[in-house]
Design a protein around this motif. Structure first.
Motif, PDB file in Angstrom:
ATOM      1  N   HIS A 212       5.950  -3.947  -1.626  1.00 35.82           N
ATOM      2  CA  HIS A 212       6.593  -2.935  -0.799  1.00 35.82           C
ATOM      3  C   HIS A 212       6.013  -1.563  -1.097  1.00 35.82           C
ATOM      4  O   HIS A 212       5.642  -1.257  -2.235  1.00 35.82           O
ATOM      5  N   HIS A 213       5.977  -0.735  -0.054  1.00 36.90           N
ATOM      6  CA  HIS A 213       5.477   0.627  -0.166  1.00 36.90           C
ATOM      7  C   HIS A 213       6.668   1.586  -0.165  1.00 36.90           C
ATOM      8  O   HIS A 213       7.459   1.610   0.771  1.00 36.90           O
TER       9      HIS A 213
ATOM     10  N   ARG B 116       1.723  -4.109   1.635  1.00 35.71           N
ATOM     11  CA  ARG B 116       0.459  -4.845   1.684  1.00 35.71           C
ATOM     12  C   ARG B 116       0.633  -6.195   0.993  1.00 35.71           C
ATOM     13  O   ARG B 116       1.508  -6.382   0.144  1.00 35.71           O
TER      14      ARG B 116
ATOM     15  N   CYS C  69       8.823   2.855   2.993  1.00 37.72           N
ATOM     16  CA  CYS C  69       8.324   3.740   4.046  1.00 37.72           C
ATOM     17  C   CYS C  69       7.500   3.008   5.100  1.00 37.72           C
ATOM     18  O   CYS C  69       7.329   3.509   6.214  1.00 37.72           O
ATOM     19  N   ASP C  70       6.902   1.838   4.758  1.00 38.09           N
ATOM     20  CA  ASP C  70       6.168   1.084   5.777  1.00 38.09           C
ATOM     21  C   ASP C  70       6.174  -0.388   5.393  1.00 38.09           C
ATOM     22  O   ASP C  70       6.936  -0.820   4.522  1.00 38.09           O
ATOM     23  N   HIS C  71       5.275  -1.151   5.967  1.00 39.12           N
ATOM     24  CA  HIS C  71       5.281  -2.592   5.766  1.00 39.12           C
ATOM     25  C   HIS C  71       4.679  -3.017   4.437  1.00 39.12           C
ATOM     26  O   HIS C  71       4.798  -4.194   4.072  1.00 39.12           O
TER      27      HIS C  71
ATOM     28  N   GLN D 225       8.575   5.505  -0.946  1.00 39.47           N
ATOM     29  CA  GLN D 225       8.392   6.954  -0.902  1.00 39.47           C
ATOM     30  C   GLN D 225       9.553   7.610  -1.626  1.00 39.47           C
ATOM     31  O   GLN D 225      10.721   7.291  -1.377  1.00 39.47           O
TER      32      GLN D 225
ATOM     33  N   THR E 181       4.275   8.700  -2.353  1.00 35.76           N
ATOM     34  CA  THR E 181       4.325   7.294  -1.960  1.00 35.76           C
ATOM     35  C   THR E 181       3.609   6.443  -3.007  1.00 35.76           C
ATOM     36  O   THR E 181       2.595   6.871  -3.578  1.00 35.76           O
TER      37      THR E 181
ATOM     38  N   TYR F 253       3.100   2.011  -4.412  1.00 34.67           N
ATOM     39  CA  TYR F 253       3.399   0.587  -4.269  1.00 34.67           C
ATOM     40  C   TYR F 253       4.123   0.107  -5.516  1.00 34.67           C
ATOM     41  O   TYR F 253       3.882   0.588  -6.627  1.00 34.67           O
TER      42      TYR F 253
END
Length: 473
Positions: A77-78, A56, A52-54, A80, A87, A89
């Motif tokens: 990776h994140h 951490r 879902c996003d970049h 969902q 959501t 990690y």
């Protein structure tokens, strides 16, 4: 790069090493890339999870590389879930959950803690701080044993640690702990933060069924009454064996108490030189006769002359010394069980009516525990396992420069003393005898039967009035 590949092969075969950097602090930084893959949702277990996003970046400590601390840099990776829309990690399988270190580093820290060392040294060798050592020890599960062995050894020792009480929110001081060991393998099964009869009975009845407790055949312990009551209440088929070490220890204390009483009398009378000379002989009075020549060596003649001088001056000290040496001869020289029991009964009859209070008290203690002493001689069992594990506990505290928390001490003892296939016994040293294996005791003192006749006459002469007439009749 090749060293980094070798050290990271056990993590995951699909890991791609992007770069390896050695900084100014001699720390190896390894930058890795993990492949994108679908993850299972921790809530609904759905396998339809998308990035879902970049995400951490994380830093995870790993095993040292070329004796230098190693830090792995990875990107999580994140995801969902497309069904429950949660959501989360990703959690790599090579990372120890809840910590910032790999599973291999955690296992290595626990392995290093199985040796006699402190956590600061373990942290230094592995290139991490003591925080990671504490986290690795917290992840170690030192639960109660699943079953009971046939031979149980119990003993208490001084710990002086603290334990957090969730009811009060305070730390309670624990002075003594109980060592619960397997008499066959020598392993510590559990370390208990109590030693009373009520708590021990509650522990064994709560954690082990009646069938498991019925399998126990022998219980080895010292003269503590709580262990005798425990064996009677919890182990119906068990035979209690009293360790011979504690029997001899009680006799040594009787000899020492007589010596202290007499040397204090010398000091109060103004004989400070006699007090000092008698005080310096405290270990000589406790040496077994069969070890005189090997222990004393060239000083044998001078030590014997001093012992004989004080025995002639103080008959109480001579009788107490004879009581100890005759018991040593029974346990050391007689191997036949029936002959040993007959000699022990003769020993009790000889000294139970002594005029010395310390002798009567020591003999009464042995007479009260006589069945358990016979069991130890008959089956050849002792409490040496628990005594050795208690020594390991003290060694752990010594190398750790003291231990405050009970849970830390318990896990360390379980790690060090629960390893299978590890011989913790010290090799026996060969003692060189400079003189023949003889002792003045065998020349100056008669046999036990003759000594009994002599002591009977002394006892009758020491009585007065009607007691002497009753004894003569």
């Amino acid at each position: 790069m090749s060293k980094a590949k070798n050290i990271l092969t056990s993590l995951n075969d699909r890991i791609i090493i992007r770069d390896t950097v050695l900084d100014d602090d001699n720390v190896v930084h390894v930058y890795i890339d993990m492949p994108e893959s679908q993850r299972i949702c921790p809530d609904c277990s759905s396998d339809i999870c998308w990035i879902c996003d970049h995400g951490r970046d994380i830093k995870v400590h790993h095993l040292p590389m070329a004796r230098k601390p190693c830090v792995i840099h990875a990107h999580l990776h994140h995801y969902q879930c497309q069904e429950c829309h949660r959501t989360f990690y990703e959690e790599p399988d090579w990372k120890c959950k809840g910590t910032k270190m790999t599973c291999e580093l955690r296992d290595q820290l626990i392995t290093d803690l199985t040796h006699y060392t402190n956590k600061k040294e373990v942290a230094r060798v592995n290139g991490v701080s003591t925080y990671f050592v504490d986290k690795a020890l917290e992840s170690f599960d030192a639960g109660t044993p699943d079953d009971l062995p046939e031979i149980i050894c119990l003993d208490e020792t001084k710990a002086d640690v603290k334990e957090y009480d969730p009811k009060t929110g305070k730390y309670t001081h624990i002075k003594y702990v109980t060592n619960f060991s397997d008499g066959s393998t020598g392993q510590v099964l559990d370390l208990l933060d109590f030693k009373t009869k009520k708590q021990l009975i509650k522990y064994f009845k709560h954690n082990f069924s009646a069938d498991q407790r019925a399998k126990v055949r022998y219980v080895c312990s010292d003269m503590g009454k709580q262990y005798l009551f425990l064996a009677k209440d919890c182990f119906p088929n068990a035979t209690v064996c009293l360790d011979n070490f504690h029997v001899v220890k009680g006799l040594n204390e009787a000899v020492d108490n007589v010596r202290i009483r007499l040397q204090n009398a010398l000091f109060s009378s103004g004989d400070e030189k006699g007090y000092d000379k008698l005080r310096k002989l405290h270990k000589r009075f406790l040496t077994a006769a069969h070890n005189h020549t090997s222990y004393w060596g060239d000083n044998y003649a001078s030590i014997v002359s001093r012992l004989q001088l004080y025995m002639e001056q103080f008959p109480d000290l001579k009788d107490t010394y004879a009581m100890l040496q005759y018991f040593h001869d029974i346990t050391h020289d007689i191997y036949d069980y029936d002959r040993k029991i007959a000699a022990l009964e003769l020993w009790i009859n000889t000294f139970q009516d002594s005029l010395v209070d310390e002798i009567r008290h020591a003999v009464k203690t042995i007479r009260d525990h006589l069945p358990y002493i016979k069991n130890a001689w008959k089956y050849g069992l002792s409490n040496a396992t628990s005594e050795g594990n208690n020594n390991s506990l003290k060694t752990i505290k010594k190398f750790s420069f003291g231990t405050r928390r009970f849970d830390y001490l318990r896990k360390r003892v379980m790690l060090v003393c629960s390893r299978t296939g590890v011989d913790r016994s010290k090799p026996k040293r060969s003692v060189f005898c400079r003189q023949p294996a003889v002792s003045f005791f065998y020349n100056d003192f008669p046999g036990l039967e003759e000594y009994q006749l002599a002591t009977d006459l002394v006892y009758i002469n020491g009585l007065k009035g009607t007691k002497a007439k009753e004894a003569l009749s």
